[in-house]
Design an enzyme around this catalytic site. Structure first.
Site, PDB file in Angstrom:
ATOM      1  N   GLU A  35       0.829  -1.216   0.000  1.00 41.29           N
ATOM      2  CA  GLU A  35       0.000   0.000   0.000  1.00 41.29           C
ATOM      3  C   GLU A  35       0.860   1.261   0.000  1.00 41.29           C
ATOM      4  O   GLU A  35       0.521   2.269   0.621  1.00 41.29           O
ATOM      5  CB  GLU A  35      -0.974   0.013   1.189  1.00 41.29           C
ATOM      6  N   GLY A  36       1.954   1.212  -0.735  1.00 45.53           N
ATOM      7  CA  GLY A  36       2.890   2.328  -0.774  1.00 45.53           C
ATOM      8  C   GLY A  36       3.911   2.161   0.325  1.00 45.53           C
ATOM      9  O   GLY A  36       3.572   2.230   1.508  1.00 45.53           O
TER      10      GLY A  36
END
Length: 598
Positions: free
Chosen positions: A443-444
């Site tokens: 998620e980054g």
């Protein structure tokens, strides 16, 4: 075997004593009637589900993992996972905070937040299957057409169908502007998608009858880069006009990743071979819709590490009280035993208290964010909605990165408390460490979160949003500045609050001269900001505890809260000084290194 006891008392403290969430809800007609007893009763049952249904499957699920049938492309989850999901659905848990229009119970997000913290403590790999559905639900609710909402949201609310996000491709991760998946328009208004996605959590499984994939792809005439990406719904089974399931769609799992942790969750290589999809939102505007899901996922990942921090702490504490090893440096404490329990040793206490402080501080931040999210969606005052959205935007990368960095540190420290036993699978501690590691990556990555915080959320508006959080700190400082009992909590955050303005300005100015200066400082900067946020919440928690004690409340919970606050400010908060020093060291020691990296 590990243990887990839902931390209901601390959740209640944060919700009802620190933030007084039901008072906040009275300003929102949707939740005006929600009371303390209702929230507590629901979370007590949620804790039972987490501890009694899915926690016993954590080690076995990790050992067994998922199995892919390469002929049918079907994935079988570990033994007990499917039955646990059926229990989850039967209990109405998927619908907890979903909109009543789509069959949801309409309860506040904070209730769902606490449910998911407990489920993440109990079994992160299992929790990811229903967890991703909430993000997909949010994206469709915000950007779907009425027909799409009517078709998909009731089934996702009930838990009959689950959802995923399909972004990453073999050649691109965070840089989605490089993605190649194609979407060809068809005469009937649908699209045929062709391409390959990787690292798709819960991309294929046997828990639900259908999986709703949200897929990023390019139209034939799309402009290059991030501005040429569209979003599509691509269900595992196509949905007929009457809502029944139709033919199998041409999206399938071609392989399962062999991972360090979260073995019980199917991390899939997904192939789209002319899969039929429908567009969500406008052409080439897919990132707007997907960011709804991505931001929800980033808050969710922070919650995953919060859950792991809590369960690791509980097990390490129990072990430290029981394990006998050497004598205390200040003299025997268990004179009737051959050695003292290791909890008498200062460094063991440091490791335990680090995990405890990060769990309780993280819980305060996570619940604060869930209340902000509630205001964004349901507060009648437009200014409150806008201010809450701005604050939530600032805190999202901190929640994702600071909580997951802390979770990694905490689970390793708790494993260390066990000594050699911490390295052995049956105790469960090494699994917590392995499972926690992914949370800093997906998620980054946390570096991406740091760049987002410093570049987009702080410097892009000259620190205006950060200053709004600074006002919360200043208000607390003004309120308690002359209270001697609060000095040990107030003085550090007052000093850091003042330093942050100069610190931010200095980095911003250097970044204008050389953008690499932003990249060199960002990770340290986020961690300083994280401590400012934690420091504020810990000071407020100390404030509540001191007031209760002054009023004659003899519950040891409050004295324990004060002791943990004192530890946090004495042993963890001072990290900010070294972080600011390394951030100010700039880009040169990193970038002028051609010979060192030759």
């Amino acid at each position: 075997m590990p243990i887990y006891n839902p931390p209901l008392r601390d959740m209640q403290f944060v919700m009802h004593e620190l933030f007084k969430v039901t008072d906040e809800f009275r300003a929102m007609p949707r939740h005006a009637d929600i009371d303390v007893d209702t929230i507590n009763a629901i979370l007590e049952e949620a804790g039972k589900f987490a501890s009694e249904v899915i926690f016993p499957l954590n080690i076995s699920g990790d050992t067994e993992g998922c199995q892919l049938n390469r002929e049918t492309h079907e994935v079988t989850t570990p033994k007990g996972f499917k039955e646990a999901y059926q229990t989850y659905v039967a209990g109405g848990w998927p619908a907890l905070s979903c909109d009543p229009e789509f069959g949801g119970q309409g309860l506040p997000f904070v209730v769902n937040q606490c449910l998911y913290e407990m489920m993440n403590s109990a079994n992160q790999a299992w929790t990811m299957y229903p967890g991703l559905t909430h993000g997909a639900y949010a994206a469709l609710e915000a950007h779907g057409t009425p027909e799409q909402k009517h078709t998909y949201l009731p089934k996702m609310t009930s838990g009959e169908w689950t959802g995923t996000m399909c972004l990453t491709e073999p050649h691109c991760g965070t840089d989605l502007g490089l993605l190649r998946t194609k979407a060809e328009p068809q005469a009937d208004g649908t699209y045929k998608l062709t391409g390959t996605k990787i690292f798709i959590s819960a991309g294929e499984h046997d828990l639900a009858e259908n999986i709703v994939h949200l897929v990023l792809a390019r139209l034939p005439d799309a402009p290059p880069g991030i501005k040429g990406i569209s979003l599509f719904i691509v269900p595992k089974f196509r949905v007929n006009a009457d809502g029944s399931l139709g033919e199998r769609n041409a999206i399938f799992c071609a392989g399962l990743e062999h991972k360090m942790g979260i073995h019980g969750n199917a991390t899939c290589q997904m192939v789209l071979d002319g899969a039929v999809g429908t567009m969500v939102g406008q052409p080439n505007k897919g990132m707007q819709a997907m960011f709804v899901m991505m931001n929800a996922a980033r808050l969710g990942v922070g919650n995953q590490s919060l859950g792991l921090t809590e369960v690791a702490y509980q097990n390490a504490l129990a072990y430290a009280k029981d394990r006998l090893q050497m004598r205390s440096l200040s003299g025997p404490k268990a004179k009737d035993k051959p050695a003292d329990p290791i909890i008498v040793h200062p460094d063991v206490r440091k490791m335990l208290l680090t995990a405890k402080a990060y769990a309780e501080g993280g819980r305060a931040l996570a619940i604060f964010c869930s209340v902000l999210l509630e205001k964004v969606h349901f507060h009648p005052d437009e200014k409150v909605r806008k201010d809450s959205e701005e604050m939530l935007s600032l805190l999202t990368p901190i929640t994702k990165a600071f909580l997951t960095d802390n979770g990694w540190q905490a689970t390793m420290m708790c494993q260390q408390v066990f000594g050699g036993h911490g390295y052995i699978k049956e105790w469960g501690m090494e699994q917590f460490v392995r499972d926690a590691r992914i949370n800093m990556i997906y998620e980054g990555t946390n570096t991406i979160q740091a760049l987002d915080l410093l570049g987009r959320k702080v410097l892009s508006n000259n620190g205006a949003t950060l200053k709004k959080f600074g006002k919360l700190v200043a208000q607390l400082v003004e309120e308690e500045g002359v209270n001697e009992k609060m000095a040990e909590f107030i003085n550090p955050i007052a000093m850091l609050g003042d330093q942050m303005t100069k610190f931010t300005t200095e980095i911003g100015f250097k970044g204008m001269q050389n953008p690499d200066e932003i990249g060199a400082a960002a990770v340290d900067y986020l961690r300083v900001a994280g401590h400012l946020v934690f420091g504020y919440f810990w000071a407020r928690m100390a404030q509540v505890a001191l007031r209760e004690i002054a009023a004659g409340n003899t519950d040891p919970f409050y004295a324990a809260k004060l002791q943990t606050a004192r530890f946090y400010f004495a042993k963890l908060f001072p990290e900010t000084a070294s972080l600011m020093r390394t951030a100010r060291a700039g880009a040169a020691p990193l970038m002028e290194t051609e010979l060192a990296l030759a």
